[in-house]
Design a protein around this motif. Structure first.
Motif, PDB file in Angstrom:
ATOM      1  N   VAL A 189       0.875  -1.180   0.000  1.00 22.22           N
ATOM      2  CA  VAL A 189       0.000   0.000   0.000  1.00 22.22           C
ATOM      3  C   VAL A 189       0.910   1.227   0.000  1.00 22.22           C
ATOM      4  O   VAL A 189       1.769   1.365   0.873  1.00 22.22           O
ATOM      5  N   PHE A 190       0.711   2.104  -0.991  1.00 17.95           N
ATOM      6  CA  PHE A 190       1.640   3.225  -1.136  1.00 17.95           C
ATOM      7  C   PHE A 190       0.922   4.509  -1.514  1.00 17.95           C
ATOM      8  O   PHE A 190      -0.220   4.502  -1.976  1.00 17.95           O
ATOM      9  N   HIS A 191       1.627   5.608  -1.279  1.00 18.19           N
ATOM     10  CA  HIS A 191       1.101   6.932  -1.622  1.00 18.19           C
ATOM     11  C   HIS A 191       1.560   7.297  -3.029  1.00 18.19           C
ATOM     12  O   HIS A 191       2.760   7.357  -3.302  1.00 18.19           O
ATOM     13  N   LEU A 241       5.884   4.590   1.258  1.00 17.40           N
ATOM     14  CA  LEU A 241       5.142   3.381   1.631  1.00 17.40           C
ATOM     15  C   LEU A 241       4.229   3.637   2.827  1.00 17.40           C
ATOM     16  O   LEU A 241       4.624   4.314   3.787  1.00 17.40           O
ATOM     17  N   LEU A 242       3.030   3.059   2.774  1.00 19.51           N
ATOM     18  CA  LEU A 242       2.068   3.180   3.878  1.00 19.51           C
ATOM     19  C   LEU A 242       1.872   1.869   4.629  1.00 19.51           C
ATOM     20  O   LEU A 242       1.620   1.873   5.837  1.00 19.51           O
ATOM     21  N   TYR A 296      -5.457  12.058   3.848  1.00 20.73           N
ATOM     22  CA  TYR A 296      -6.470  11.677   2.866  1.00 20.73           C
ATOM     23  C   TYR A 296      -7.837  12.141   3.323  1.00 20.73           C
ATOM     24  O   TYR A 296      -8.057  12.401   4.500  1.00 20.73           O
ATOM     25  N   ASN A 347       0.114   1.908  10.197  1.00 14.70           N
ATOM     26  CA  ASN A 347      -0.988   2.716   9.677  1.00 14.70           C
ATOM     27  C   ASN A 347      -2.253   1.863   9.650  1.00 14.70           C
ATOM     28  O   ASN A 347      -2.267   0.797   9.011  1.00 14.70           O
ATOM     29  N   ILE A 389      -4.772   1.030   8.025  1.00 13.35           N
ATOM     30  CA  ILE A 389      -5.434   0.988   6.724  1.00 13.35           C
ATOM     31  C   ILE A 389      -5.830  -0.458   6.439  1.00 13.35           C
ATOM     32  O   ILE A 389      -4.984  -1.350   6.510  1.00 13.35           O
TER      33      ILE A 389
END
Lengths: 147, 147
Positions: free
Chosen positions: A50-52, A118-119, B3, B88, B90
């Motif tokens: 999961v990335f920005h 990176l998230l 976000y 995070n 998510i």
């Protein structure tokens, strides 16, 4: 919603491209303090990254885009596509794990540019994540997929 | 990274639970102004829902957790698990599309509580998202999966 950057993508890709990502190898370099969070991930063959998506200007975002396999595709909702111009520039990609060393996870097939923040990294669990029989509308079937 | 909330989950589930989500039907209620962004999504049988896990206190987050199918599992990196206690909060879930009406997408199988904020909805594309042959380490194989 506010999230922290857990690491960064390193690979040789500096310019956006629509495809050709399959063979790209990337290092996911986690923050040093997060190294323990990667322990045991090397046992999975695939992970979800999961990335920005940081190279898309916010003012280019839109609700609809002309996309599809027709000669002149009509406007369709951006959430019905994988376009980067979505309300929140969050990318998710399934990639192959090559190896891990300390805080660096090497993967193959990530469609993200060098320097991408990176998230999250999640193990890919086929029982939850794999739906080989999922159906697409006709307009979304890519010709190179044999349709 | 910051976000926006694009919508909210509505379903009958108010308390966390480890499983039993397969039959849960949820309405993904998008913000009114985002309704055009959903156009054409009803042609896909499955979507990936990206959401903010809002019921986990930040001070419960940790780098490692004891998880696995052993009698007394050792600590493992939280990124090697699907735990909610990740850096995070998510979540990403693959769900079945039931139908769409205006700004509401009805889905089945979403493992998110009533009131969960939505970040993104993406069409599920088997060519990219489905890896039925993905491998798990022995400790991550669930007994109820027949292992």
């Amino acid at each position: 919603m506010t999230y922290v950057v857990i690491g960064v993508v390193r690979n040789p890709v500096r310019k956006s491209r629509p495809d050709g990502w399959d063979g790209v190898k990337s290092d996911l370099i986690l923050r040093d303090d997060l190294e323990p969070a990667l322990d045991a991930i090397e046992g999975f063959s695939h992970v979800i990254v999961v990335f920005h998506i940081d190279r898309v200007p916010r003012d280019e975002q839109r609700l609809q885009i002309a996309v599809g396999n027709e000669d002149e595709p009509p406007q369709r909702g951006v959430l019905a596509t994988r376009s980067q111009l979505r309300p929140n520039p969050i990318g998710t990609s399934v990639v192959r794990v090559l190896h891990r060393r300390k805080n660096v996870l090497r993967v193959q097939g990530l469609d993200a540019l060098d320097g991408t923040p990176l998230l999250d990294i999640k193990p890919y669990l086929p029982a939850y994540d794999s739906v080989p029989e999922a159906q697409l509308p006709v307009w979304a079937v890519r010709h190179e997929d044999g349709a």
